[in-house]
Write a protein that holds these residues in place. Structure first.
Motif, PDB file in Angstrom:
ATOM      1  N   GLU A   1       0.646  -1.403  -0.111  1.00 37.98           N
ATOM      2  CA  GLU A   1       0.078  -0.008  -0.064  1.00 37.98           C
ATOM      3  C   GLU A   1       0.829   1.372  -0.032  1.00 37.98           C
ATOM      4  O   GLU A   1       0.471   2.362  -0.573  1.00 37.98           O
ATOM      5  CB  GLU A   1      -0.958  -0.042   1.264  1.00 37.98           C
ATOM      6  CG  GLU A   1      -1.901  -0.781   1.143  1.00 37.98           C
ATOM      7  CD  GLU A   1      -1.567  -2.143   2.099  1.00 37.98           C
ATOM      8  OE1 GLU A   1      -0.428  -2.219   2.228  1.00 37.98           O
ATOM      9  OE2 GLU A   1      -2.475  -2.947   2.511  1.00 37.98           O
ATOM     10  N   ARG A   2       1.799   1.134   0.681  1.00 33.64           N
ATOM     11  CA  ARG A   2       2.664   2.403   0.580  1.00 33.64           C
ATOM     12  C   ARG A   2       3.418   2.707  -0.927  1.00 33.64           C
ATOM     13  O   ARG A   2       3.556   4.031  -0.720  1.00 33.64           O
ATOM     14  CB  ARG A   2       4.004   2.174   1.806  1.00 33.64           C
ATOM     15  CG  ARG A   2       4.950   1.043   1.402  1.00 33.64           C
ATOM     16  CD  ARG A   2       5.565   0.344   2.498  1.00 33.64           C
ATOM     17  NE  ARG A   2       6.225  -0.975   2.023  1.00 33.64           N
ATOM     18  CZ  ARG A   2       7.296  -1.037   1.567  1.00 33.64           C
ATOM     19  NH1 ARG A   2       8.089   0.010   1.176  1.00 33.64           N
ATOM     20  NH2 ARG A   2       7.761  -2.389   1.176  1.00 33.64           N
ATOM     21  N   TRP A   3       3.402   1.953  -1.678  1.00 34.95           N
ATOM     22  CA  TRP A   3       3.628   2.212  -2.891  1.00 34.95           C
ATOM     23  C   TRP A   3       2.788   3.273  -3.479  1.00 34.95           C
ATOM     24  O   TRP A   3       2.890   4.273  -4.071  1.00 34.95           O
ATOM     25  CB  TRP A   3       3.960   1.128  -4.098  1.00 34.95           C
ATOM     26  CG  TRP A   3       4.985   0.031  -3.701  1.00 34.95           C
ATOM     27  CD1 TRP A   3       6.164   0.199  -2.593  1.00 34.95           C
ATOM     28  CD2 TRP A   3       5.482  -1.213  -3.955  1.00 34.95           C
ATOM     29  NE1 TRP A   3       6.946  -0.472  -2.421  1.00 34.95           N
ATOM     30  CE2 TRP A   3       6.456  -1.588  -3.318  1.00 34.95           C
ATOM     31  CE3 TRP A   3       4.965  -2.008  -5.045  1.00 34.95           C
ATOM     32  CZ2 TRP A   3       7.264  -2.677  -3.724  1.00 34.95           C
ATOM     33  CZ3 TRP A   3       5.429  -3.041  -5.489  1.00 34.95           C
ATOM     34  CH2 TRP A   3       6.727  -3.397  -4.779  1.00 34.95           C
ATOM     35  N   ILE A   4       1.330   2.996  -3.192  1.00 39.80           N
ATOM     36  CA  ILE A   4       0.312   3.985  -3.648  1.00 39.80           C
ATOM     37  C   ILE A   4       0.384   4.958  -2.955  1.00 39.80           C
ATOM     38  O   ILE A   4       0.093   6.015  -3.515  1.00 39.80           O
ATOM     39  CB  ILE A   4      -1.090   3.049  -3.632  1.00 39.80           C
ATOM     40  CG1 ILE A   4      -0.917   1.656  -4.239  1.00 39.80           C
ATOM     41  CG2 ILE A   4      -2.379   3.807  -4.031  1.00 39.80           C
ATOM     42  CD1 ILE A   4      -2.354   0.825  -3.704  1.00 39.80           C
ATOM     43  N   ASP A   5       0.680   5.030  -1.457  1.00 36.77           N
ATOM     44  CA  ASP A   5       0.595   6.150  -0.633  1.00 36.77           C
ATOM     45  C   ASP A   5       1.634   6.948  -1.264  1.00 36.77           C
ATOM     46  O   ASP A   5       1.503   8.252  -1.491  1.00 36.77           O
ATOM     47  CB  ASP A   5       0.923   5.685   0.554  1.00 36.77           C
ATOM     48  CG  ASP A   5       0.038   4.932   1.594  1.00 36.77           C
ATOM     49  OD1 ASP A   5      -1.253   4.979   0.894  1.00 36.77           O
ATOM     50  OD2 ASP A   5       0.310   4.458   2.313  1.00 36.77           O
ATOM     51  N   HIS A   6       2.801   6.455  -1.398  1.00 39.72           N
ATOM     52  CA  HIS A   6       3.939   7.243  -1.928  1.00 39.72           C
ATOM     53  C   HIS A   6       3.523   8.003  -3.271  1.00 39.72           C
ATOM     54  O   HIS A   6       4.132   9.315  -3.533  1.00 39.72           O
ATOM     55  CB  HIS A   6       5.169   6.393  -2.271  1.00 39.72           C
ATOM     56  CG  HIS A   6       6.470   7.304  -2.353  1.00 39.72           C
ATOM     57  ND1 HIS A   6       7.068   7.683  -3.486  1.00 39.72           N
ATOM     58  CD2 HIS A   6       7.113   7.916  -1.358  1.00 39.72           C
ATOM     59  CE1 HIS A   6       7.866   8.447  -3.418  1.00 39.72           C
ATOM     60  NE2 HIS A   6       7.996   8.606  -2.160  1.00 39.72           N
ATOM     61  N   LEU A   7       2.818   7.231  -4.031  1.00 35.57           N
ATOM     62  CA  LEU A   7       2.367   7.782  -5.471  1.00 35.57           C
ATOM     63  C   LEU A   7       1.737   9.166  -5.352  1.00 35.57           C
ATOM     64  O   LEU A   7       1.530   9.946  -6.056  1.00 35.57           O
ATOM     65  CB  LEU A   7       1.784   6.799  -6.185  1.00 35.57           C
ATOM     66  CG  LEU A   7       1.609   6.771  -7.871  1.00 35.57           C
ATOM     67  CD1 LEU A   7       2.965   6.608  -8.262  1.00 35.57           C
ATOM     68  CD2 LEU A   7       0.809   5.558  -8.024  1.00 35.57           C
ATOM     69  N   LEU A   8       0.768   9.076  -3.999  1.00 34.93           N
ATOM     70  CA  LEU A   8      -0.352  10.212  -3.914  1.00 34.93           C
ATOM     71  C   LEU A   8       0.049  11.221  -2.843  1.00 34.93           C
ATOM     72  O   LEU A   8      -0.295  12.338  -2.852  1.00 34.93           O
ATOM     73  CB  LEU A   8      -1.585   9.571  -3.633  1.00 34.93           C
ATOM     74  CG  LEU A   8      -2.204   8.527  -4.483  1.00 34.93           C
ATOM     75  CD1 LEU A   8      -3.118   7.742  -3.791  1.00 34.93           C
ATOM     76  CD2 LEU A   8      -2.781   9.361  -5.587  1.00 34.93           C
TER      77      LEU A   8
END
Lengths: 497, 488
Positions: free
Chosen positions: A205-212
């Motif tokens: 999820e942190r990959w998505i978090d980091h994207l946003l």
């Protein structure tokens, strides 16, 4: 497949990015190969989530009040950017802020809105299905991206356009495919309509978090223009140095079978990319790689072996990826991607050899020099009235930016100018009526956006330049400089194994 | 197949508090066009209710929507605009997005052009549908007349039905353009001297106590010369006059003259436009208008009767205090006998004026370029890309522009950006300039200074520097023309 094609972000700039080569079959992705990739991946992810005490993961939040009501939490409500992901069956998958389990009613409502619109045209066989696109209420935009079996919703209180929010959702969607692969996702949903996709995404999820998420400390950076411009930035270095680094990779990898891509990156910029003949790396895929590398500290300490899916390359299959940093004293990350799951040791060896060769030839120093670079220094070019610019080389979708200096080096001013670039980009690239040029005089600056067949230029000038001839003269000077330095600031030519 | 035009899908008004219980939902529906089945109506309303609830989730209590906020929802095929002009009363308009059937690889598909539907234009059209109702019928709340709750609602429903059934026929969605967004009016240009004569004439008129005239609008050839009504109401009144009253009036004049009455006679004798032409008293025929003040006395209502007296080319709109004796025989005689002759003199003077003005204009270099110019403070505009002299007041209700739809779309885009800045109060005071170039070599120059906006459209293959210089020259020329007369 009604109209998702319409929804996709195929605007001009993306279409011209290197296209996916048709003959994917040549690669011989074997069914059970991919199946194995998945098994391995799942176990990897489980390991990760065990070791990783991500505060956002649902397990660790058990001690928090179950009844917590986000819908009355002003901090939650006032978030500038929110993203929700759910399955078409209405099952919560992800929320950027808060805990998705506690937002069940909201996810239910989102699913209802989507389904009401899509069935409203039923009954008439001639008509194609309708689907919801956006809602605007005061300063808040709600944008929907429906990619069966997922629904992504962006809620945005900034001035970004609907298309830009949609592009952001597309990035998030691609990041999920990057983790799960489209084929696998469709399979699990075909078997179980109410499957909980979080099981597959867990730990990432942190990959998505980091994207946003806008991390405050790294916020003031030209990085934020990379996704806007659908491009990558290049680590500047002498052309011969770059060639030699590329050659080093080529010589050490040319004998390895099934190696598809070798990518060397540092500081969110590309140093070089070597690929298998006939296969291209799409800019969007490359950006996902940058994102994952940037937010994975663990890559720095050990060699990693991960199956990853590049959605533009092949959304249905995964590549095995050997990821490691060159050394402790050179923060460049090398990614070697293959279809062969057994080649870890081969790639590990190749990487060792590449590192040694680069060290011996002093190329690590050249890379470290490049890492320190903050962008083009405008003072040295002799264009005193240009405060900042973005230049996109359209042929190879590479982005060049100048250093962020006063007055844009405070968070407030940076966000203001960033919003202005977003607005300018949106207006010049409006799908239905694109423009060639925008010149705009504002209270605090003058901006010029110019799109030609070969490049796009967005430049910000001092506000008091009265004569347009001065502006044009300085733009020409800048363009001349870029042309002269092209070899150094861009990566020209393509390299194959 | 050609691209379809924007069309009206539905238009409805509801109040959720009227049918909160199950089985009584139907009571929510106050007006619904077209008249479809009850369940379908309720489904549409339910959807809007869900949207309101959903969007409300993301805003704090104290920043909830106000009457000026129009919400929009876009789907692939439709667009909905909705707002709450009075507490719990919602008005919704849904449009079908233009589309075109196309073929690709021998497969037919439909392309939708959502970008051709401009928020800034249709938001204003929606709001105007309410302000028009309020102008003639007063607020929704005020129309809840009766003894029981059911009776009150029924009365309101009847009123809404009477008004909107007709009103919807007059909304011209397909030709809606930037003028609907800016809602400014074009004034007739005349010389200072004549202009001040008119101001003086109207001031005297208002000071005559027994006539009870409170506000006036002075028109020449149905174009506004002077008005003492606030700009927003003036826009609505003007729309009403030009689309309904004047066409009807001139038609009946035509008929009369065809039936033997000499034309010269009717021209010389003034006539009341409102009411029955032959009537001695207007008391029962003059429309009632409800003007709502904004700003400090926000929401205060003033009710007037409207009389329009026409003689030669001039028309005088009089808003008169509304009481039992308003617009009686005495009033009509007074206007005919003492006001009419003065109007006749002014009419002749304006005609002379215009002749002279035309000559001066002809001597000038002809400005071939197309432009629109408007003032955000007094809501006046001047455009020269409409084929008819008066863009708003054309009798067949169709605006005929010389601009291609793509250029018009760009003007709307630019205006939307400008009005966004306006609403966010950013950059109001500063001078701004925008120059854009399209793929087919149209240049649009927008200048903004001191609450005035100016859009110039040029079509030539030229450089930014040349365009900037040329627009500067044209601007000063155009401003000279526009300001030739009635500006201080």
């Amino acid at each position: 497949m009604s109209d998702i094609s319409n929804f996709s972000d195929d605007d001009d700039s993306r279409q011209e990015d290197c296209a996916l080569v048709d003959a994917l079959s040549e690669l011989n992705f074997e069914e059970n190969n991919i199946e194995n990739i998945r098994k391995r991946k799942n176990s990897d992810n489980q390991e990760q989530s065990e070791t990783n005490s991500d505060p956002c993961s649902s397990n660790s939040l058990n001690f928090v009040d179950e009844e917590y009501d986000y819908l009355h939490d002003s901090e939650w409500i006032n978030q500038k950017c929110q993203v929700f992901i759910l399955s078409t069956a209405g099952k919560p998958i992800y929320t950027l802020h808060g805990d998705e389990d506690k937002l069940n009613p909201l996810f239910g409502l989102l699913q209802a809105l989507v389904s009401v619109v899509s069935v409203s045209s039923n009954g008439n066989p001639d008509e194609d299905d309708d689907c919801i696109r956006s809602i605007t209420a005061k300063n808040t935009k709600f944008v929907f991206l429906i990619k069966n079996p997922l629904i992504l919703v962006g809620v945005n209180k900034s001035k970004r356009s609907e298309q830009q929010i949609l592009n952001q959702l597309m990035d998030v969607y691609n990041q999920i495919i990057f983790i799960v692969t489209l084929k696998h996702m469709k399979n699990v949903y075909e078997k179980r309509n109410n499957y909980d996709l979080r099981k597959l995404v867990a730990g990432s999820e942190r990959w998505i978090d980091h994207l946003l998420k806008d991390e405050k400390q790294t916020r003031i950076s030209n990085n934020s223009f990379v996704s806007l411009m659908h491009s990558v930035r290049i680590l500047p270095m002498e052309a011969t140095t770059r060639d030699n680094i590329t050659k080093t990779i080529q010589t050490n990898c040319s004998k390895i079978k099934n190696l598809v891509f070798a990518v060397l990156i540092a500081n969110n910029k590309l140093i070089t990319l070597v690929r298998m003949k006939n296969y291209c790396m799409h800019t969007d895929d490359l950006r996902l790689i940058f994102n994952v590398v940037e937010c994975s500290e663990s890559f720095k300490t050990a060699e990693n072996w991960l199956p990853l899916c590049l959605p533009k390359f092949d959304p249905n299959g995964a590549l095995y990826c050997h990821i490691s940093y060159l050394s402790d004293d050179c923060e460049a990350c090398l990614l070697l991607m293959t279809v062969d799951q057994e080649s870890f040791s081969v790639l590990s060896n190749a990487k060792k050899n590449i590192t040694e060769k680069l060290r011996r030839s002093n190329y690590m120093e050249a890379i470290n020099e490049g890492i320190k670079d903050k962008g083009i220094n405008l003072k040295t070019i002799g264009v005193p009235d240009i405060r900042h610019f973005l230049y996109k080389n359209k042929k190879n979708t590479q982005l060049l930016c100048s250093e962020i200096t006063t007055p844009y080096n405070t968070l407030e001013q940076f966000e203001r100018i960033e919003a202005m670039y977003y607005d300018l980009h949106n207006r010049i690239h409006r799908v239905s009526r694109p423009l060639k040029l925008i010149y705009e005089m504002h209270e605090h600056e003058i901006q010029l956006a110019w799109v030609t067949a070969n490049y796009e230029l967005y430049a910000t000038f001092e506000p008091l330049v009265e004569k347009k001839s001065i502006i044009i003269a300085q733009v020409n000077k800048l363009l001349k400089y870029i042309k002269k330095e092209e070899d150094k600031i861009f990566m020209t030519g393509t390299h194959i194994f | 197949m050609l691209r379809t035009k924007i069309s009206l899908k539905n238009f409805f008004i509801f109040n959720s508090t009227y049918g909160p219980r199950e089985g009584e939902e139907e009571k929510k529906i106050l007006f619904f066009y077209p008249d479809i089945g009850k369940n379908e109506k309720l489904k549409d309303i339910g959807f809007i209710e869900a949207l309101i609830k959903f969007t409300g989730t993301f805003s704090l209590e104290h920043t909830h929507t106000s009457a000026n906020d129009v919400l929009t929802m876009k789907t692939k095929k439709t667009m909905k605009f909705f707002f709450e002009p009075e507490k719990n009363f919602w008005i919704v308009i849904s449009l079908n997005v233009p589309f075109e059937r196309k073929e690709k690889d021998k497969k037919e598909y439909i392309e939708y052009y959502a970008d051709d539907v401009h928020d800034s234009v249709f938001k204003k059209i929606l709001q105007r549908s309410y302000y028009n109702f309020r102008l003639f019928e007063n607020t929704f709340e005020d129309n809840l007349v009766g003894d029981s709750q059911d009776e009150k609602i029924d009365h309101l429903k009847t009123k809404l039905n009477q008004f909107y059934t007709k009103y919807l026929l007059t909304i011209n969605l397909q030709n809606a353009d930037i003028l609907d967004a800016i809602q400014c009016l074009q004034y007739k240009s005349i010389f200072y001297k004549t202009f001040f004569k008119i101001v003086n004439f109207i001031n005297i008129l208002i000071s005559i106590k027994n006539l009870k005239i409170k506000k006036c609008i002075f028109l020449y050839n149905q174009e506004i010369v002077y008005s003492s009504v606030n700009p927003r109401d003036l826009f609505l009144i003007n729309e009403y006059m030009t689309e309904l009253l004047f066409p009807k009036f001139f038609q009946s004049m035509q008929r009369n003259s065809n039936q033997g009455g000499s034309e010269i006679e009717t021209e010389i004798d003034g006539k009341f436009v409102t009411g029955n032409v032959s009537d001695e008293s207007l008391h029962n025929d003059a429309p009632k208008l409800h003007l709502y003040s904004e700003g400090a006395n926000n929401g205060e209502c003033e009710t007037y009767r409207m009389a329009i007296y026409n003689i030669l080319n001039v028309s005088l709109v009089m808003l008169v205090e509304d009481d039992d004796e308003t617009l009686g025989e005495e009033f009509c005689n007074e206007i005919r006998i003492s006001i009419g002759p003065q109007m006749k003199i002014i009419s002749k003077e304006i005609s002379d004026n215009i002749n002279q003005f035309q000559q001066i204009k002809n001597n000038d270099d002809n400005i071939l370029e197309k432009y629109i110019y408007f003032n955000h403070k007094n809501f006046r505009f001047h455009a020269c890309f409409y084929n008819n002299e008066n863009a708003i007041s054309n009798r067949d209700g169709k605006r005929n522009t010389q601009l291609s739809s793509s250029v018009m779309n760009l003007l709307c885009d630019l205006y939307a950006q400008e009005s966004d800045n306006f609403h966010n109060n950013s950059e109001i005071s500063s001078e701004r300039e925008t120059i854009i170039k399209t793929y087919n070599d149209f240049w649009i120059v927008r200048k903004f200074y001191n609450f005035r906006s100016f859009y110039l459209i040029l079509h030539k293959n030229s450089t930014l520097i040349d365009i900037a210089e040329e627009s500067q020259r044209l601007l000063s020329e155009i401003v000279k023309n526009v300001y030739f007369t009635n500006q201080k």
